[in-house]
Design a protein around this motif. Structure first.
Motif, mmCIF file in Angstrom:
data_model
loop_
_atom_site.group_PDB
_atom_site.id
_atom_site.type_symbol
_atom_site.label_atom_id
_atom_site.label_comp_id
_atom_site.label_asym_id
_atom_site.label_seq_id
_atom_site.Cartn_x
_atom_site.Cartn_y
_atom_site.Cartn_z
ATOM 1 N N MET A 188 -9.803 -8.712 -1.039
ATOM 2 C CA MET A 188 -10.649 -7.813 -0.242
ATOM 3 C C MET A 188 -12.078 -7.786 -0.757
ATOM 4 O O MET A 188 -13.038 -7.798 0.021
ATOM 5 C CB MET A 188 -10.051 -6.402 -0.234
ATOM 6 C CG MET A 188 -8.745 -6.277 0.519
ATOM 7 S SD MET A 188 -8.096 -4.581 0.519
ATOM 8 C CE MET A 188 -9.324 -3.753 1.552
ATOM 9 N N ARG A 209 -0.723 -5.917 -5.700
ATOM 10 C CA ARG A 209 -1.819 -5.026 -5.294
ATOM 11 C C ARG A 209 -3.172 -5.503 -5.817
ATOM 12 O O ARG A 209 -4.167 -5.523 -5.074
ATOM 13 C CB ARG A 209 -1.532 -3.610 -5.793
ATOM 14 C CG ARG A 209 -0.421 -2.907 -5.030
ATOM 15 C CD ARG A 209 -0.065 -1.579 -5.684
ATOM 16 N NE ARG A 209 0.831 -0.792 -4.842
ATOM 17 C CZ ARG A 209 1.393 0.358 -5.215
ATOM 18 N NH1 ARG A 209 1.165 0.828 -6.442
ATOM 19 N NH2 ARG A 209 2.183 1.020 -4.374
ATOM 20 N N ALA A 236 0.815 -1.221 0.000
ATOM 21 C CA ALA A 236 0.000 0.000 0.000
ATOM 22 C C ALA A 236 0.849 1.272 0.000
ATOM 23 O O ALA A 236 0.334 2.376 -0.201
ATOM 24 C CB ALA A 236 -0.933 0.004 1.207
ATOM 25 N N SER A 243 -6.649 1.104 -0.094
ATOM 26 C CA SER A 243 -5.992 0.129 0.782
ATOM 27 C C SER A 243 -4.908 -0.647 0.055
ATOM 28 O O SER A 243 -4.021 -1.213 0.693
ATOM 29 C CB SER A 243 -7.027 -0.852 1.344
ATOM 30 O OG SER A 243 -7.997 -0.175 2.116
ATOM 31 N N CYS A 244 -5.002 -0.683 -1.261
ATOM 32 C CA CYS A 244 -4.024 -1.421 -2.058
ATOM 33 C C CYS A 244 -2.981 -0.512 -2.705
ATOM 34 O O CYS A 244 -2.188 -0.969 -3.543
ATOM 35 C CB CYS A 244 -4.738 -2.238 -3.137
ATOM 36 S SG CYS A 244 -5.795 -3.536 -2.463
ATOM 37 N N THR A 276 -12.398 2.446 -1.252
ATOM 38 C CA THR A 276 -11.659 2.016 -0.063
ATOM 39 C C THR A 276 -10.694 0.882 -0.403
ATOM 40 O O THR A 276 -9.547 0.865 0.059
ATOM 41 C CB THR A 276 -12.630 1.553 1.037
ATOM 42 O OG1 THR A 276 -13.533 2.617 1.358
ATOM 43 C CG2 THR A 276 -11.874 1.130 2.286
ATOM 44 N N VAL A 277 -11.158 -0.045 -1.226
ATOM 45 C CA VAL A 277 -10.312 -1.158 -1.657
ATOM 46 C C VAL A 277 -9.095 -0.624 -2.407
ATOM 47 O O VAL A 277 -7.954 -1.031 -2.145
ATOM 48 C CB VAL A 277 -11.096 -2.140 -2.551
ATOM 49 C CG1 VAL A 277 -10.155 -3.189 -3.159
ATOM 50 C CG2 VAL A 277 -12.200 -2.823 -1.749
#
Length: 410
Positions: free
Chosen positions: A364, A357, A318, A378-379, A374-375
């Protein structure tokens, strides 16, 4: 409650001192049908004809009593899908068992028909002497039929094979090759360890197919029970397998953090399992998952610097990662590091970062209902359009489309 029906059926059968088990959909436990006799007797024995036999003759509403070419009997029961776990097929095998204990002349005749040398007579005789004898097979069959009808609510029809057409579920002895030194009646410690080591070597290489082949052979060895509790003995065996597979993955070049994560998850599942069926499935699932772990995360053959780069990416995906970042971290020129990474991994450093990623993103999405923004964040992706483009290039659809297909499958 439906899954309990088959477990009650198994308990009733084993109370008659006869072995039984459900065949898995992947056929990985077919060798259990004859307790590994043919696997230990012949080189590279293939149980596939048995699978064909089951599919053709053991169909819905059927119970088949079968006599094989060794004079041993099996009762084959078709179990409705409602009473099975998703990894189990509908084929339930009871046996082997005998109607009467065979005399010497009968054993020798069978050996002659199967082209088994007389030097193995003592071993073959011990196999027969350890096989349960049911002097009243008709009563046993009636018990099985009534139990199956009552537990599975099916009006079963019974047939006995082979009939006049001589249907056999095994190879002709003409095409089988005997092992040079078959261990039939009792498995030596040396042989068991040899098979175990070959299985673990296959796991360390991520060779799922060969690992399962040796696992089939490994299943045929009878280990000394630790307690009188069959479930607890099975649990101990699966715990040992988890430890063995963990060490194999480590020797296969997988980072300890990945290994610890997988072995920890299986440790919880093993402790939570309440039946031998669940533990049997966990064993084969572990074997498959550890092979996948090696396939996806092995760093065998990589130089130390590339191992460290890969490990850093795997656990810091991330962050803002690029070629310049790693070149400065290891005091190397960008051209040298780029060329070395491509030479050893087969892909560019940038492509590997994206691979990690996107793989994390799909995990996820599969395991949560988080917003795609958000995914992506987060990656390590702040540019949503770029993330969508990379995701679509990898999976053929946008992240939103994929999430919808998971949450609302047609």
């Amino acid at each position: 409650m439906e899954h309990k029906q088959l477990e009650l059926f198994q308990q009733a059968v084993t109370a008659c001192n006869v072995g039984c088990h459900i065949i898995f959909k992947d056929s990985s436990n077919l060798s259990q049908t004859d307790k590994g006799l043919r696997l230990r007797l012949y080189e590279d024995y293939n149980y596939q004809p048995l699978q064909f036999f089951l599919e053709q003759y053991v169909t819905a509403g059927s119970i088949v009593r079968y006599e094989d070419s060794f004079g041993m009997y099996y009762t084959l029961v078709h179990i409705p899908a409602a009473y099975l776990y998703d990894y189990e097929s509908s084929h339930f095998v009871i046996g082997p068992y005998l109607e009467n204990q065979l005399e010497t002349v009968q054993i020798r005749k069978i050996m002659e028909q199967r082209r088994i040398p007389d030097s193995l007579f003592s071993d073959i005789r011990l196999v027969y002497s350890s096989t349960p004898v049911l002097h009243n097979m008709e009563s046993f069959e009636a018990l099985i039929v009534n139990l199956a009808r009552g537990l599975f609510h099916v009006e079963y029809q019974v047939s006995h094979l082979p009939d006049k057409n001589e249907i056999f579920m095994e190879h002709s002895p003409l095409i089988l090759k005997l092992r040079k030194e078959p261990q039939i009646s009792i498995s030596t410690i040396e042989e068991r360890y040899e098979v175990e080591n070959k299985m673990l070597e296959a796991v360390s290489k991520g060779d799922d197919r060969r690992a399962h082949e040796f696992y089939q052979k490994f299943q045929t060895y009878q280990l000394r029970p630790r307690t009188d509790n069959a479930l607890q003995n099975k649990r101990h065996g699966v715990i040992i397998l988890n430890t063995l597979f963990r060490k194999s993955a480590e020797s296969g070049g997988v980072h300890p953090l990945y290994i610890d994560d997988l072995s920890g998850k299986f440790a919880v599942l093993i402790n939570e399992a309440r039946t031998e069926r669940e533990l049997e499935h966990l064993s084969t699932d572990m074997l498959h998952k550890y092979c996948l772990l090696v396939q996806n995360h092995s760093m065998t053959g990589y130089s130390q610097v590339i191992k460290e780069v890969i490990s850093y990416i795997d656990f810091h995906y991330a962050e803002d990662l690029n070629l310049t970042f790693f070149a400065e971290m290891f005091s190397l020129s960008k051209n040298y590091l780029s060329g070395l990474f491509k030479k050893e991994s087969g892909m560019t450093l940038t492509d590997y970062i994206h691979q990690v990623r996107i793989r994390r993103a799909i995990t996820m999405i599969n395991s949560s209902s988080l917003p795609i923004t958000t995914v992506a964040a987060s990656c390590g992706y702040n540019d949503m359009n770029y993330f969508i483009r990379l995701f679509k290039r990898t999976y053929g659809m946008s992240p939103k489309q994929y999430q919808k297909s998971i949450l609302h499958p047609e």
